[in-house]
Design a protein around this motif. Structure first.
Motif, PDB file in Angstrom:
ATOM      1  N   ASP A  80       4.149   8.638  -0.990  1.00 42.05           N
ATOM      2  CA  ASP A  80       3.506   7.462  -1.568  1.00 42.05           C
ATOM      3  C   ASP A  80       4.514   6.435  -2.046  1.00 42.05           C
ATOM      4  O   ASP A  80       4.139   5.416  -2.603  1.00 42.05           O
ATOM      5  CB  ASP A  80       2.612   7.874  -2.745  1.00 42.05           C
ATOM      6  CG  ASP A  80       1.450   8.724  -2.278  1.00 42.05           C
ATOM      7  OD1 ASP A  80       1.033   8.507  -1.105  1.00 42.05           O
ATOM      8  OD2 ASP A  80       0.996   9.574  -3.040  1.00 42.05           O
ATOM      9  N   SER A  81       5.790   6.735  -1.918  1.00 39.89           N
ATOM     10  CA  SER A  81       6.810   5.768  -2.368  1.00 39.89           C
ATOM     11  C   SER A  81       7.902   5.672  -1.322  1.00 39.89           C
ATOM     12  O   SER A  81       8.288   6.677  -0.726  1.00 39.89           O
ATOM     13  CB  SER A  81       7.390   6.210  -3.723  1.00 39.89           C
ATOM     14  OG  SER A  81       8.414   5.339  -4.120  1.00 39.89           O
ATOM     15  N   ASP A  82       8.351   4.479  -1.039  1.00 38.74           N
ATOM     16  CA  ASP A  82       9.523   4.281  -0.161  1.00 38.74           C
ATOM     17  C   ASP A  82      10.269   3.068  -0.659  1.00 38.74           C
ATOM     18  O   ASP A  82       9.968   2.490  -1.707  1.00 38.74           O
ATOM     19  CB  ASP A  82       9.102   4.149   1.303  1.00 38.74           C
ATOM     20  CG  ASP A  82       8.083   3.042   1.501  1.00 38.74           C
ATOM     21  OD1 ASP A  82       8.158   2.027   0.784  1.00 38.74           O
ATOM     22  OD2 ASP A  82       7.224   3.186   2.391  1.00 38.74           O
ATOM     23  N   ASP A  83      11.250   2.663   0.105  1.00 38.53           N
ATOM     24  CA  ASP A  83      12.120   1.571  -0.348  1.00 38.53           C
ATOM     25  C   ASP A  83      11.423   0.231  -0.345  1.00 38.53           C
ATOM     26  O   ASP A  83      11.880  -0.706  -0.995  1.00 38.53           O
ATOM     27  CB  ASP A  83      13.366   1.503   0.538  1.00 38.53           C
ATOM     28  CG  ASP A  83      14.240   2.736   0.366  1.00 38.53           C
ATOM     29  OD1 ASP A  83      14.122   3.367  -0.699  1.00 38.53           O
ATOM     30  OD2 ASP A  83      15.007   3.052   1.298  1.00 38.53           O
ATOM     31  N   ASP A  84      10.308   0.090   0.367  1.00 38.04           N
ATOM     32  CA  ASP A  84       9.674  -1.221   0.513  1.00 38.04           C
ATOM     33  C   ASP A  84       8.456  -1.389  -0.388  1.00 38.04           C
ATOM     34  O   ASP A  84       8.026  -2.519  -0.610  1.00 38.04           O
ATOM     35  CB  ASP A  84       9.247  -1.430   1.970  1.00 38.04           C
ATOM     36  CG  ASP A  84      10.444  -1.499   2.896  1.00 38.04           C
ATOM     37  OD1 ASP A  84      11.466  -2.057   2.468  1.00 38.04           O
ATOM     38  OD2 ASP A  84      10.351  -0.995   4.034  1.00 38.04           O
ATOM     39  N   PHE A  85       7.876  -0.309  -0.875  1.00 38.09           N
ATOM     40  CA  PHE A  85       6.644  -0.411  -1.643  1.00 38.09           C
ATOM     41  C   PHE A  85       6.780   0.316  -2.976  1.00 38.09           C
ATOM     42  O   PHE A  85       7.451   1.343  -3.074  1.00 38.09           O
ATOM     43  CB  PHE A  85       5.467   0.182  -0.862  1.00 38.09           C
ATOM     44  CG  PHE A  85       5.206  -0.503   0.443  1.00 38.09           C
ATOM     45  CD1 PHE A  85       4.505  -1.686   0.483  1.00 38.09           C
ATOM     46  CD2 PHE A  85       5.690   0.044   1.636  1.00 38.09           C
ATOM     47  CE1 PHE A  85       4.250  -2.311   1.684  1.00 38.09           C
ATOM     48  CE2 PHE A  85       5.447  -0.575   2.830  1.00 38.09           C
ATOM     49  CZ  PHE A  85       4.736  -1.765   2.865  1.00 38.09           C
ATOM     50  N   ALA A  86       6.095  -0.199  -3.987  1.00 38.25           N
ATOM     51  CA  ALA A  86       5.902   0.477  -5.278  1.00 38.25           C
ATOM     52  C   ALA A  86       4.434   0.344  -5.637  1.00 38.25           C
ATOM     53  O   ALA A  86       3.753  -0.558  -5.133  1.00 38.25           O
ATOM     54  CB  ALA A  86       6.793  -0.137  -6.353  1.00 38.25           C
ATOM     55  N   TRP A  87       3.966   1.219  -6.491  1.00 43.21           N
ATOM     56  CA  TRP A  87       2.544   1.157  -6.808  1.00 43.21           C
ATOM     57  C   TRP A  87       2.315   1.520  -8.262  1.00 43.21           C
ATOM     58  O   TRP A  87       3.143   2.138  -8.930  1.00 43.21           O
ATOM     59  CB  TRP A  87       1.737   2.079  -5.902  1.00 43.21           C
ATOM     60  CG  TRP A  87       2.214   3.514  -5.889  1.00 43.21           C
ATOM     61  CD1 TRP A  87       3.102   4.086  -5.051  1.00 43.21           C
ATOM     62  CD2 TRP A  87       1.815   4.534  -6.819  1.00 43.21           C
ATOM     63  NE1 TRP A  87       3.306   5.400  -5.341  1.00 43.21           N
ATOM     64  CE2 TRP A  87       2.513   5.704  -6.442  1.00 43.21           C
ATOM     65  CE3 TRP A  87       0.954   4.581  -7.924  1.00 43.21           C
ATOM     66  CZ2 TRP A  87       2.369   6.907  -7.133  1.00 43.21           C
ATOM     67  CZ3 TRP A  87       0.804   5.785  -8.597  1.00 43.21           C
ATOM     68  CH2 TRP A  87       1.515   6.932  -8.207  1.00 43.21           C
ATOM     69  N   GLU A  88       1.172   1.146  -8.743  1.00 44.40           N
ATOM     70  CA  GLU A  88       0.715   1.547 -10.063  1.00 44.40           C
ATOM     71  C   GLU A  88      -0.808   1.574 -10.059  1.00 44.40           C
ATOM     72  O   GLU A  88      -1.436   0.850  -9.283  1.00 44.40           O
ATOM     73  CB  GLU A  88       1.242   0.604 -11.144  1.00 44.40           C
ATOM     74  CG  GLU A  88       0.775  -0.831 -11.024  1.00 44.40           C
ATOM     75  CD  GLU A  88       1.370  -1.739 -12.084  1.00 44.40           C
ATOM     76  OE1 GLU A  88       2.299  -1.291 -12.761  1.00 44.40           O
ATOM     77  OE2 GLU A  88       0.894  -2.893 -12.201  1.00 44.40           O
ATOM     78  N   ILE A  89      -1.323   2.458 -10.968  1.00 41.60           N
ATOM     79  CA  ILE A  89      -2.780   2.620 -11.057  1.00 41.60           C
ATOM     80  C   ILE A  89      -3.205   2.228 -12.463  1.00 41.60           C
ATOM     81  O   ILE A  89      -2.641   2.711 -13.455  1.00 41.60           O
ATOM     82  CB  ILE A  89      -3.197   4.067 -10.755  1.00 41.60           C
ATOM     83  CG1 ILE A  89      -2.729   4.450  -9.334  1.00 41.60           C
ATOM     84  CG2 ILE A  89      -4.706   4.230 -10.872  1.00 41.60           C
ATOM     85  CD1 ILE A  89      -2.957   5.913  -9.014  1.00 41.60           C
ATOM     86  N   LEU A  90      -4.181   1.323 -12.553  1.00 43.94           N
ATOM     87  CA  LEU A  90      -4.663   0.824 -13.831  1.00 43.94           C
ATOM     88  C   LEU A  90      -6.062   1.340 -14.075  1.00 43.94           C
ATOM     89  O   LEU A  90      -6.866   1.485 -13.139  1.00 43.94           O
ATOM     90  CB  LEU A  90      -4.666  -0.704 -13.833  1.00 43.94           C
ATOM     91  CG  LEU A  90      -3.389  -1.423 -13.366  1.00 43.94           C
ATOM     92  CD1 LEU A  90      -3.603  -2.930 -13.366  1.00 43.94           C
ATOM     93  CD2 LEU A  90      -2.203  -1.055 -14.245  1.00 43.94           C
ATOM     94  N   ARG A  98      -0.760   5.597 -13.915  1.00 44.33           N
ATOM     95  CA  ARG A  98       0.198   6.177 -12.984  1.00 44.33           C
ATOM     96  C   ARG A  98       1.001   5.041 -12.342  1.00 44.33           C
ATOM     97  O   ARG A  98       0.508   3.942 -12.138  1.00 44.33           O
ATOM     98  CB  ARG A  98      -0.492   6.969 -11.875  1.00 44.33           C
ATOM     99  CG  ARG A  98      -1.233   8.211 -12.333  1.00 44.33           C
ATOM    100  CD  ARG A  98      -0.243   9.313 -12.721  1.00 44.33           C
ATOM    101  NE  ARG A  98      -0.951  10.552 -12.934  1.00 44.33           N
ATOM    102  CZ  ARG A  98      -1.538  10.899 -14.077  1.00 44.33           C
ATOM    103  NH1 ARG A  98      -1.524  10.044 -15.098  1.00 44.33           N
ATOM    104  NH2 ARG A  98      -2.149  12.059 -14.198  1.00 44.33           N
ATOM    105  N   SER A  99       2.257   5.372 -11.945  1.00 47.74           N
ATOM    106  CA  SER A  99       3.073   4.382 -11.249  1.00 47.74           C
ATOM    107  C   SER A  99       4.173   5.088 -10.490  1.00 47.74           C
ATOM    108  O   SER A  99       4.488   6.247 -10.780  1.00 47.74           O
ATOM    109  CB  SER A  99       3.677   3.378 -12.237  1.00 47.74           C
ATOM    110  OG  SER A  99       4.621   4.003 -13.088  1.00 47.74           O
TER     111      SER A  99
END
Length: 427
Positions: A80-90, A98-99
Motif C-alpha cells: 500500500d506504500s511506494d515511492d510515488d504514493f502516500a495515503w491517510e485515512i480520516l 491511519r497513514s
C-alpha cells in the motif's frame, strides 16, 4: 540602396516576429499538454490506489500503518506504500486514523469515500516537474536558434529576390532621353520581376519609337516650313536687288501663294498635334453620309465627275469636326490624283459604317500602302508640292480614325486608281 535595405529589413523582422509568435505558442502548448498528460497518468494511478485501499477497508478493516522496517505481518500492507504514493485515512470528524510512513513533498491529492472513513492518496509530482524541465530546456535553447535561422534565411532570400530589381534600377538610372535604345535585364525566372522587366522594356520601346517619330516629325516639319519661307525670301531679295526685274504684282502674288501654303501646313500640324494622343473630344452622333455628300459637291465644282450613288445612311459617334476633316482629306487626295472620276460610298458593314473613296488615277503601289499614311510621305508621282499637298492629309486620316476606334486602309480600285476604305463603329 537605403530603400532596398529597408524592404529587406522589414521583411526579415516581420518573418522573425511571426515565427517567434508561432514557435513560442507551439512550445508553450507542447509543454502544457505534456505536463497535463503526465499529471493525468499519475492522477489515474492515485485514484486506483485510493479505490484499492477503500476495498480493503470494506473487506478486512483498517490497515495498519506501514512501519519503518517490515515484519511478517506488516509485509502484507507494504504494497500500500511506494515511492510515488502516500495515503491517510480520516474518520468522519476529519481526524487521521491511519497513514503511510511519510507524507512529505506530496502535491497531488485524490480522495475516496468509504463510510465512515475518507481515503486520501497523495502523489508526488517531482517526476512531472523533471520531465517538464527536460522538455522546456531544449525548447528554450532552440527557439532563439530557430529565430536566428529564419532571420538569416529570410535576409538571404529577400536579398536574392531583390537583386534583379537593383540591377533594373541601376540600368534605368543610366537611361536618358538620348539613350532610349537601352533595355533593362530580364531575369530568367518567369516571375513577377521578369514580368516587370518585360513591361519596362516594352515601355522603353514605345518611348524610343515615340521619340524617333517626334524627331522625324520635327525634321520633316522644319523642312516643309523652310521651303515656302525660302521662296518668299528669294522673291523679296530679287525684288530688292533688281527693282523692276519682276513683273508688277508678282512679288505680292508669290508671297500670298507661299504664305497660304505655309498657313495650310501649320494648320495641319496643329490638327495632328490635337489628334495625336489627345483622344476624341465632343462625342456626338454624326451622319457620315451627310459629310460625304457635302464633300462630293465641293469636288464637283473642280470639274471632276463624282459618283455618289453608293452613299447610304451611316451614323457614327465621334467628333464631327474631326470626321469632316477625314472625309475632306480623302476626297482632296482623290481629286488631286484622279484623271477625271471619283467615287464616294457610305454603307453599313457589320457593326460599323464604311466610307470608301476611289479615284481613276495612278493608284498606290502595294509596297507603299502602309507608308502612305505616315507623316510627310508623298509618292513619286505626287512630289510636286502644288499637286501633292503637304504629305500630312492621310496621316491625319489615320490618326483620327484610330482615335475613333476605327480602321483605314488602301487597295486598288476598279476605276484603276486608289481605293481608300475607312471603317468606324456605328453609334
Amino acid at each position: 540602396m537605403v530603400e532596398r535595405a529597408s524592404i529587406r529589413l522589414r521583411t526579415t523582422v516581420l518573418a522573425v516576429l511571426v515565427t517567434a509568435v508561432a514557435v513560442v505558442i507551439g512550445a508553450v502548448t507542447l509543454v502544457l499538454l505534456t505536463r497535463a498528460s503526465l499529471e493525468g497518468g499519475i492522477r489515474d494511478a492515485a485514484e486506483s490506489r485510493a479505490s484499492m485501499i477503500a476495498d480493503r477497508i470494506r473487506t478486512s478493516g483498517l490497515p495498519d500503518p506501514v512501519p519503518s522496517s517490515s515484519g511478517t505481518e506488516e509485509a502484507a500492507d507494504a504494497e500500500d506504500s511506494d515511492d510515488d504514493f502516500a495515503w491517510e485515512i480520516l474518520d468522519d470528524s476529519g481526524a487521521v486514523v491511519r497513514s503511510s510512513e511519510t507524507l512529505d513533498e506530496r502535491s497531488l491529492r485524490v480522495t475516496e469515500d468509504e463510510d465512515p472513513y475518507t481515503v486520501v492518496v497523495f502523489a508526488s509530482l517531482e517526476e512531472v516537474d523533471d520531465a517538464t524541465k527536460a522538455l522546456a530546456t531544449p525548447l528554450l535553447m532552440g527557439v532563439p536558434g530557430a529565430l536566428i535561422l529564419v532571420g538569416g534565411v529570410t535576409w538571404i532570400g529577400v536579398t536574392g529576390a531583390l537583386a534583379p530589381v537593383e540591377r533594373i534600377r541601376r540600368e534605368v538610372e543610366e537611361i536618358t532621353g538620348e539613350r532610349l535604345d537601352r533595355r533593362v535585364p530580364e531575369p530568367v525566372a518567369r516571375d513577377e520581376i521578369h514580368r516587370l522587366a518585360a513591361t519596362m522594356n516594352r515601355m522603353l520601346a514605345r518611348l524610343q519609337d515615340s521619340r524617333e517619330r517626334q524627331q522625324r516629325f520635327v525634321a520633316d516639319a522644319s523642312h516643309e516650313l523652310r521651303s515656302p519661307l525660302a521662296a518668299i525670301r528669294q522673291a523679296a531679295e530679287v525684288a530688292r536687288s533688281h527693282p523692276g526685274a519682276l513683273p508688277e504684282g508678282e512679288l505680292a502674288e508669290a508671297v500670298l501663294e507661299e504664305s497660304g501654303r505655309m498657313e495650310r501646313l501649320v494648320e495641319q500640324l496643329l490638327l495632328l498635334t490635337r489628334t495625336g494622343g489627345a483622344g476624341v473630344r465632343q462625342l456626338r452622333d454624326v451622319d457620315l453620309d451627310d459629310l460625304a455628300t457635302a464633300e462630293a459637291r465641293r469636288v464637283r465644282r473642280a470639274g471632276l465627275t463624282v459618283d455618289t450613288s453608293g452613299v447610304g445612311a451611316g451614323r457614327v459617334r465621334g467628333d464631327a469636326t474631326a470626321l469632316a476633316q477625314v472625309v475632306r482629306n480623302l476626297t482632296d487626295n482623290a481629286s488631286r490624283h484622279a484623271r477625271g472620276a471619283v467615287t464616294v460610298t457610305v454603307r453599313t458593314a457589320g457593326d460599323g459604317v464604311e466610307l470608301v473613296v476611289e479615284d481613276d488615277g495612278a493608284g498606290v503601289p502595294e509596297s507603299e500602302r502602309e507608308r502612305v499614311f505616315e507623316r510627310f510621305v508623298r509618292l513619286d508621282e505626287a512630289r510636286d508640292r502644288d499637286a501633292g499637298g503637304s504629305g500630312l492629309g492621310l496621316a491625319i486620316v489615320k490618326e483620327t480614325v484610330t482615335a475613333h476606334g476605327g480602321t483605314v486602309g488602301v487597295t486598288a480600285s476598279a476605276l484603276g486608281g486608289a481605293r481608300f476604305v475607312v471603317w468606324l463603329p456605328a453609334s
